[in-house]
Design a protein around this motif. Structure first.
Motif, PDB file in Angstrom:
ATOM      1  N   CYS A   1       4.614  -0.749  -3.873  1.00  0.00           N
ATOM      2  CA  CYS A   1       3.478  -0.875  -2.950  1.00  0.00           C
ATOM      3  C   CYS A   1       3.912  -1.514  -1.650  1.00  0.00           C
ATOM      4  O   CYS A   1       4.933  -2.202  -1.569  1.00  0.00           O
TER       5      CYS A   1
ATOM      6  N   CYS B   1      -1.555 -11.142  -4.481  1.00  0.00           N
ATOM      7  CA  CYS B   1      -0.342 -10.351  -4.292  1.00  0.00           C
ATOM      8  C   CYS B   1       0.773 -10.874  -5.221  1.00  0.00           C
ATOM      9  O   CYS B   1       0.813 -12.051  -5.582  1.00  0.00           O
TER      10      CYS B   1
ATOM     11  N   CYS C   1      -2.846  -0.521  -3.265  1.00  0.00           N
ATOM     12  CA  CYS C   1      -1.875  -1.502  -2.778  1.00  0.00           C
ATOM     13  C   CYS C   1      -2.350  -2.233  -1.537  1.00  0.00           C
ATOM     14  O   CYS C   1      -2.055  -3.408  -1.336  1.00  0.00           O
ATOM     15  N   ASN C   2      -3.109  -1.544  -0.659  1.00  0.00           N
ATOM     16  CA  ASN C   2      -3.426  -2.106   0.654  1.00  0.00           C
ATOM     17  C   ASN C   2      -4.682  -2.957   0.655  1.00  0.00           C
ATOM     18  O   ASN C   2      -4.933  -3.672   1.624  1.00  0.00           O
TER      19      ASN C   2
ATOM     20  N   SER D   1       2.598  -4.234   1.222  1.00  0.00           N
ATOM     21  CA  SER D   1       1.708  -5.401   1.233  1.00  0.00           C
ATOM     22  C   SER D   1       0.565  -5.199   2.209  1.00  0.00           C
ATOM     23  O   SER D   1       0.559  -4.273   3.037  1.00  0.00           O
TER      24      SER D   1
ATOM     25  N   THR E   1       0.586  -6.146  -8.907  1.00  0.00           N
ATOM     26  CA  THR E   1       0.002  -5.932  -7.576  1.00  0.00           C
ATOM     27  C   THR E   1       1.094  -5.812  -6.514  1.00  0.00           C
ATOM     28  O   THR E   1       2.284  -5.993  -6.774  1.00  0.00           O
ATOM     29  N   ALA E   2       0.647  -5.527  -5.270  1.00  0.00           N
ATOM     30  CA  ALA E   2       1.553  -5.350  -4.136  1.00  0.00           C
ATOM     31  C   ALA E   2       2.183  -6.681  -3.748  1.00  0.00           C
ATOM     32  O   ALA E   2       1.659  -7.758  -4.068  1.00  0.00           O
TER      33      ALA E   2
END
Length: 899
Positions: free
Chosen positions: A511, A409, A365-366, A513, A436-437
């Motif tokens: 997640c 994202c 996620c990061n 961001s 995705t996040a």
């Protein structure tokens, strides 16, 4: 008395050809008791025959001779005359030197021989091994016989004839005819080696056989044999060859056998290739053939014992319904009616890769990355991962994992994995999906309260965000944070003098961001620290320094005494100069920092007094040398400041002996003069400090100097060739030397020189004394002079008395100076008898530095590291065992100017 017999008449001669004899007859002679017949040849050969009657058989005649024959009647007392002569021709001689030659193609023989005299014709007879007979007649001594059989050894004989008689046959001449053509020719081809073996029926005579093999393109290969077979190797594959066999004796070659043909082993197929049709997974095998064979067989082998083949007259063959991700080995061989080629080298071909199974995703996620994994497919060189959304991404790998980077994202991606073996890809299809996040918030405003160091922030966030966390971190590691769902929050507990980096992250359902773009907050500056002040009484100033303060852009430094207003200076550096201070006063120094938005409080005070300066001028004076000591008088300028005291200090050491270093100090005094005793040959340094109630100054600028030199050492006196010479070793720091003679109460100068010897002829040796001199004065006089004349006398006794051998003096080398540059010079000298080494002494003429002495084991040296445009004096002395020669006369040169 009786008369002689009558001459015989009617003499006749008849030849006997077989016995080579002549039968003679004649008429009877009256009164003859017997007869004598005589034959005489034209070459002088004589044959006699005696008979009691009227006939006589005369033998022993030589062949091919003409004889004249006469008969004489012999009586009791006399013999008659010879009868009328008759001519007798002897039978012909057998021909000799019979020789011949064979015409190989026709098997005809041409014979020649020597002429047999009186012969009119010749008969030639040839008898073969099988009993066949061939003859030939000719009047000349040659004949040609044809119709001879092949492969026979013939005996050739020749006889001569004069129509009445024929000679015996000549000695046989043997000649073989040409060999017969080999028969029953057979062949055998070895399919493994491609060697051709040819065989034929044997012949009773020893012969050489030759097999000739000709290819269709005209290349001929041969083999020879003494037997009935022969093998030809290195035949070209797939080639048609014609071959014959010939036999050879020492004279002729037979006609070739009937031509036969054969085709060699088919060539191995070349450049075998396997190409997979990616759509149908069909394998097409192709090859090339150097020479076309009747048929070809292609074979493929797979795993688990799988095997398949095809036979074709073409140069390609296909295999269908193959498994995916399988590796097959392919080989091809060529076939004809007699032999097969060996198989071509196997090649490996892989079919279309199977589609990867069990595709899985692991989202980070990061980092906006995702790791995709799957099960391996056989035979795959590379995998391609496709991620499709509003913007597509891909990655490549040869393992079973691949990382997708830079994903956007807030997106949902369709994930597909393709397998690639270098030729084909697996079937394209979606394997997995991934979200995705969330996108990070955007900070739009931040405000700092300088009084309490609290910052207020606001931001804009996207859809699907649960809440936002604000994180603040300083460059020195301080951290604080706040959380909010309404778009604003306050950061508290911020530290002074810090640069904070502020970022926001959004939390979604699954997640967190990435961090938002950074914002920056600078808090009010901090208590400048590490205050220090350096005071100068010469100009009544203080140089103030401090440690830098984080985020500060400007500083103010102030000095506060007990009875005056503060004196300040402002700067953007971490130092500044405060002016207007008073000598002898004590000040408190403090500093304040500013970042142009906020100002810090003043630092803790740093106290220091305005100490006096050291004297700006020092003067020195040396008194004359007494007993090896010189008194140094030091004086200095006055310091304008209240209640000032002074302290003088000198440090010294004798040149060449660092162990003699010493430091002497005066006591604190308000006077401005002090004296120190120093030894000869010393260098010294003098400084002076001042003090009052505010503190002690730093030392003044140092004054350096040297004392007068010590007396010279190693002074020797010698007389040679009527001249008296005084020599000595260099005295450290000396620039010249003076020699005196004491006459009564007066000292008379004998010589003054910069060299290390002088002529003292005429001076009283016991009244001589000398001193060393430099700019600081003159050494104490030295009268320690050694007379070495006695050693020169003893040297003459060396040959007769070994007691004096080690007491001889050493001659002075003759020095020469060669090339002189800006920083070096070249010196050389003559060899001194008995010397083991030499010492080269180099001294700067105008310098107070001591001499440099170099030990040299040869007769030259290059001196380096000299100063440019400087005058140097150089001398040399020789060393032997424990004795040395005096110094050579110094040679002074000046180095060049450095460019």
């Amino acid at each position: 008395m009786s008369t002689a017999p009558c001459v015989p008449t009617n003499v006749t001669a008849v030849r006997n050809c077989q016995q080579s004899s002549v039968m003679l007859s004649w008429a009877a002679s009256q009164g003859a008791r017997n007869y004598t017949a005589t034959a005489l040849s034209n070459s002088g050969h004589r044959v006699d025959c005696i008979s009691n009657n009227t006939t006589c058989n005369m033998v022993g005649l030589r062949c091919s001779q003409n004889y004249s024959v006469g008969v004489t009647a012999v009586g009791d007392s006399c013999s008659s005359l010879s009868s009328q002569a008759v001519t007798v021709l002897a039978a012909p001689c057998s021909p000799v030197r019979v020789t011949g030659s064979l015409e190989c193609l026709s098997n005809a023989v041409s014979l020649t021989w020597d002429v047999s005299p009186n012969s009119l014709s010749y008969n030639v007879l040839a008898i073969g091994r099988a009993g066949d007979r061939v003859n030939c007649n000719n009047t000349a001594p040659s004949c040609q016989l044809s119709g001879l059989l092949c492969g026979q050894n013939y005996n050739f004989t020749v006889s001569a004839s004069d129509t009445s008689c024929q000679s015996p046959n000549s000695t046989p001449f043997i000649l073989p005819t040409a060999p017969c053509t080999p028969t029953n020719v057979q062949n055998r081809l070895d399919c493994g080696t491609n060697n051709l073996t040819v065989s034929w029926d044997p012949n009773p005579d020893p012969l050489n056989y030759n097999v000739g093999v000709r290819s269709a393109d005209g290349i001929v290969q041969t083999c020879t044999s003494l037997y009935t077979s022969c093998s030809v190797t290195s035949l070209t594959c797939g080639q048609d060859y014609a071959f014959t066999v010939t036999a050879t004796n020492n004279y002729c070659r037979s006609p070739p056998s009937v031509t036969r043909t054969i085709r060699t082993v088919p060539c191995v197929p070349q450049l075998v290739q396997g190409n997979v049709d990616c759509a149908s997974n069909t394998l097409l095998v192709s090859w090339i053939s150097i020479r076309v064979a009747r048929t070809y067989a292609a074979r493929i082998l797979g795993s688990n014992g799988y095997s398949n083949s095809c036979t074709t007259a073409d140069l390609s063959c296909s295999f269908s319904q193959l498994q995916c991700s399988q590796q097959y080995n392919i080989s091809v061989l060529a076939l004809d009616s007699q032999c097969n080629s060996t198989s071509s080298p196997a090649i490996s071909v892989s079919t279309v890769p199977c589609s990867p199974a069990n595709v899985a995703t692991n989202l980070s996620c990061n980092t906006s990355t995702a790791m995709v994994s799957w099960d391996a497919s056989l035979g795959v060189r590379r995998y391609t991962v496709l991620a499709a959304a509003s913007r597509s991404f891909q990655c490549f790998t040869n393992s079973t994992t691949c990382q997708l980077n830079g994903l956007q994202c807030g997106q949902t991606y369709n994930i597909t994995v393709l397998a690639d073996d270098g030729n084909c890809n697996s079937t394209l299809r979606t394997s997995a999906t991934m979200t995705t996040a969330p996108c990070p918030p955007v900070i739009v405003n931040s405000t700092l309260n300088c009084t309490n160091n609290v910052a207020s922030l606001s931001w804009v966030m996207g859809n699907g965000v649960v809440d936002v966390v604000i994180q603040a971190s300083s460059s020195q590691g301080y951290q604080t944070w706040c959380r909010s769902r309404n778009g604003t929050c306050d950061l508290v507990d911020l530290r002074c003098g810090q640069n904070y980096t502020v970022q926001a992250t959004a939390t979604g359902v699954r997640c967190v961001s990435l961090a938002s773009p950074a914002s920056y907050i600078v808090t009010a500056p901090c208590q400048p620290t590490a205050i220090s002040a350096d005071l100068s009484c010469a100009n009544s100033t203080a140089y103030v320094t401090w440690a830098p303060v984080a985020a500060a852009v400007q500083y103010q430094a102030c000095a506060q005494s007990t009875d005056n207003n503060p004196l300040c200076c402002q700067t953007t550096n971490t130092f500044c100069t405060v002016v207007g201070l008073q000598c002898g006063s004590t000040y408190n120094f403090s500093v304040q920092a500013s970042n142009q938005v906020c100002r810090s409080s003043f630092s803790q005070p740093y106290s220091k007094g305005a100490v006096p300066c050291p004297p700006s001028e020092l003067w020195t004076r040396l008194y004359p040398m007494q007993n090896g000591m010189q008194v140094l008088r030091v004086s200095w300028s006055v310091i304008v400041c209240c209640e000032v005291e002074y302290l003088a200090e000198t440090s010294s050491s004798q040149q060449g002996n660092e162990d003699t270093s010493s430091v002497m100090r005066s006591y604190w005094t308000n006077g401005r003069v002090f004296e120190f005793p120093l030894s000869c040959n010393s260098r010294y340094t003098v400084t002076v400090q001042s003090r009052n109630l505010a503190g002690t100054s730093t030392p003044s600028t140092a004054v350096n100097g040297t004392t007068a030199p010590c007396p010279p050492l190693g002074i020797t006196y010698s007389i040679k060739n009527g001249s008296a010479m005084l020599s000595w070793k260099a005295s450290v720091l000396a620039t010249e030397y003076a020699v005196y003679e004491l006459k009564g109460a007066a000292l008379l100068l004998v010589c003054n020189t910069v060299q290390l010897q002088c002529n003292v002829t005429g001076a009283n040796r016991s009244a001589i004394e000398m001193t060393a001199i430099n700019a600081a004065g003159q050494s104490n006089p030295s009268t320690n002079i050694q007379d070495i004349t006695q050693y020169r006398i003893r040297r003459g006794l060396k040959g007769t008395n070994s007691f004096y051998e080690d007491e001889t003096d050493v001659s002075i080398p003759v020095l020469k100076i060669g090339n002189v540059t800006s920083n070096s010079l070249y010196a050389e000298w003559n060899s001194v008898e008995g010397a083991t080494s030499y010492s080269l002494v180099v001294r700067q003429q105008s310098s107070k530095q001591h001499s440099v002495e170099l030990s040299v084991y040869g007769f030259n040296s290059t001196v380096t590291d000299l100063k440019p445009a400087t005058r140097y004096c150089i001398s040399v002395y020789a060393k032997k065992s424990i004795s040395t020669s005096p110094y050579s006369t110094p040679i002074c040169v000046k180095t060049g100017v450095q460019i």
